[in-house]
Write an enzyme that holds these catalytic residues in place. Structure first.
Site, PDB file in Angstrom:
ATOM      1  N   CYS A  16       0.831  -1.214   0.000  1.00 32.29           N
ATOM      2  CA  CYS A  16       0.000   0.000   0.000  1.00 32.29           C
ATOM      3  C   CYS A  16       0.863   1.260   0.000  1.00 32.29           C
ATOM      4  CB  CYS A  16      -0.922   0.031   1.218  1.00 32.29           C
ATOM      5  SG  CYS A  16      -2.066  -1.347   1.259  1.00 32.29           S
ATOM      6  N   ARG A  62      -7.857  -3.949  -3.454  1.00 37.04           N
ATOM      7  CA  ARG A  62      -7.278  -2.821  -4.205  1.00 37.04           C
ATOM      8  C   ARG A  62      -8.185  -2.527  -5.397  1.00 37.04           C
ATOM      9  NH1 ARG A  62      -2.302  -2.545  -1.868  1.00 37.04           N
ATOM     10  NH2 ARG A  62      -1.673  -4.499  -0.914  1.00 37.04           N
TER      11      ARG A  62
HETATM   12  C1  BEZ Z   1       0.417  -4.600   1.823  1.00 36.70           C
HETATM   13  O1  BEZ Z   1       1.608  -4.923   1.812  1.00 36.70           O
HETATM   14  O2  BEZ Z   1       0.057  -3.491   1.453  1.00 36.70           O
HETATM   15  C2  BEZ Z   1      -0.585  -5.605   2.265  1.00 36.70           C
HETATM   16  C3  BEZ Z   1      -0.361  -6.940   2.006  1.00 36.70           C
HETATM   17  C4  BEZ Z   1      -1.288  -7.880   2.418  1.00 36.70           C
HETATM   18  C5  BEZ Z   1      -2.438  -7.466   3.093  1.00 36.70           C
HETATM   19  C6  BEZ Z   1      -2.662  -6.128   3.306  1.00 36.70           C
HETATM   20  C7  BEZ Z   1      -1.745  -5.190   2.898  1.00 36.70           C
END
Ligand code: BEZ
Length: 215
Positions: free
Chosen positions: A51, A128
């Site tokens: 993110c 996403r």
């Molecule tokens: C992330 O790295 O943004 C992420 C990965 C897995 C679940 C939620 C966020």
């Protein structure tokens, strides 16, 4: 309006309206970015690695969205305090400022309105999603990515330019189209149109149904 968790908005639908607390204050969507395009996108959680890369990607290329008369709006199911702390932390660590509103959707209201909460992927984090919303507040293109795969900023900008080009010139865009490439002239819809098409000259013509021109 409260939505069921399995509600999914579709291309062509009016973008659901909402009021939300954001990092830029309270916003009523229908009054936000009047007569402009909006890219509304969700991320699963603040202070997570993928993110952070994605939000930094939106932030560093915001000037390209500005040039396309497009406002950015992020969202996650986090509190406004978490958003403020994360935005501040990324700015302090990297110098990148997330200078667009990020919705604090702690009650999941907006996530449910936009089908961003997909329970078989996560019960608590938005997937996403990216919604491309035109100046009449109609949904024109939707992307959904899972939690563990980041999006592609070139593709997000490419489709935004493609949508705007299609609208402006009443054309369609072929596989892998990018700005500057030839565009598809929509095929004829009646026999007169077919006759005209057969007589017209185009720089690229496979047959009456597939012709391309330069803009
Ligand atoms: C992330 O790295 O943004 C992420 C990965 C897995 C679940 C939620 C966020």
């Amino acid at each position: 309006m409260e939505q069921e968790v399995n509600f999914m908005p579709r291309i062509g639908d009016a973008a659901p309206d909402f009021e939300a607390v954001t990092t830029k204050g309270k916003i009523k969507f229908s009054e936000y970015a009047k007569n402009k395009w909006v890219v509304l996108f969700s991320h699963p959680a603040d202070f997570t690695p993928v993110c952070t890369t994605e939000m930094s990607g939106f932030a560093t290329r915001k000037n390209e969205f500005d040039a396309l008369d497009t406002e950015l709006m992020g969202l996650s199911i986090d509190s406004i305090h978490s958003h403020i702390a994360w935005v501040n932390n990324v700015y302090e660590r990297t110098g990148v400022l997330f200078d667009f509103p990020i919705i604090a959707d702690i009650d999941m209201k907006v996530s449910k309105l936009y089908g961003m909460l997909q329970p078989n992927e996560s019960l608590t984090a938005a997937v996403r999603a990216v919604f491309f919303i035109d100046p009449k507040k109609k949904i024109r293109l939707i992307m959904y990515y899972p939690l563990n795969v980041g999006r592609n900023m070139d593709e997000i900008l490419r489709v935004l330019v493609a949508l705007q080009t299609a609208d402006l010139h009443k054309v369609a865009l072929p596989l892998n189209w990018k700005k500057g490439d030839r565009v598809i002239v929509p095929p004829p819809v009646d026999l007169d149109g077919l006759k005209t098409r057969q007589q017209e000259k185009y720089p690229e013509k496979v047959d009456f149904y597939l012709v391309k021109k330069d803009l």
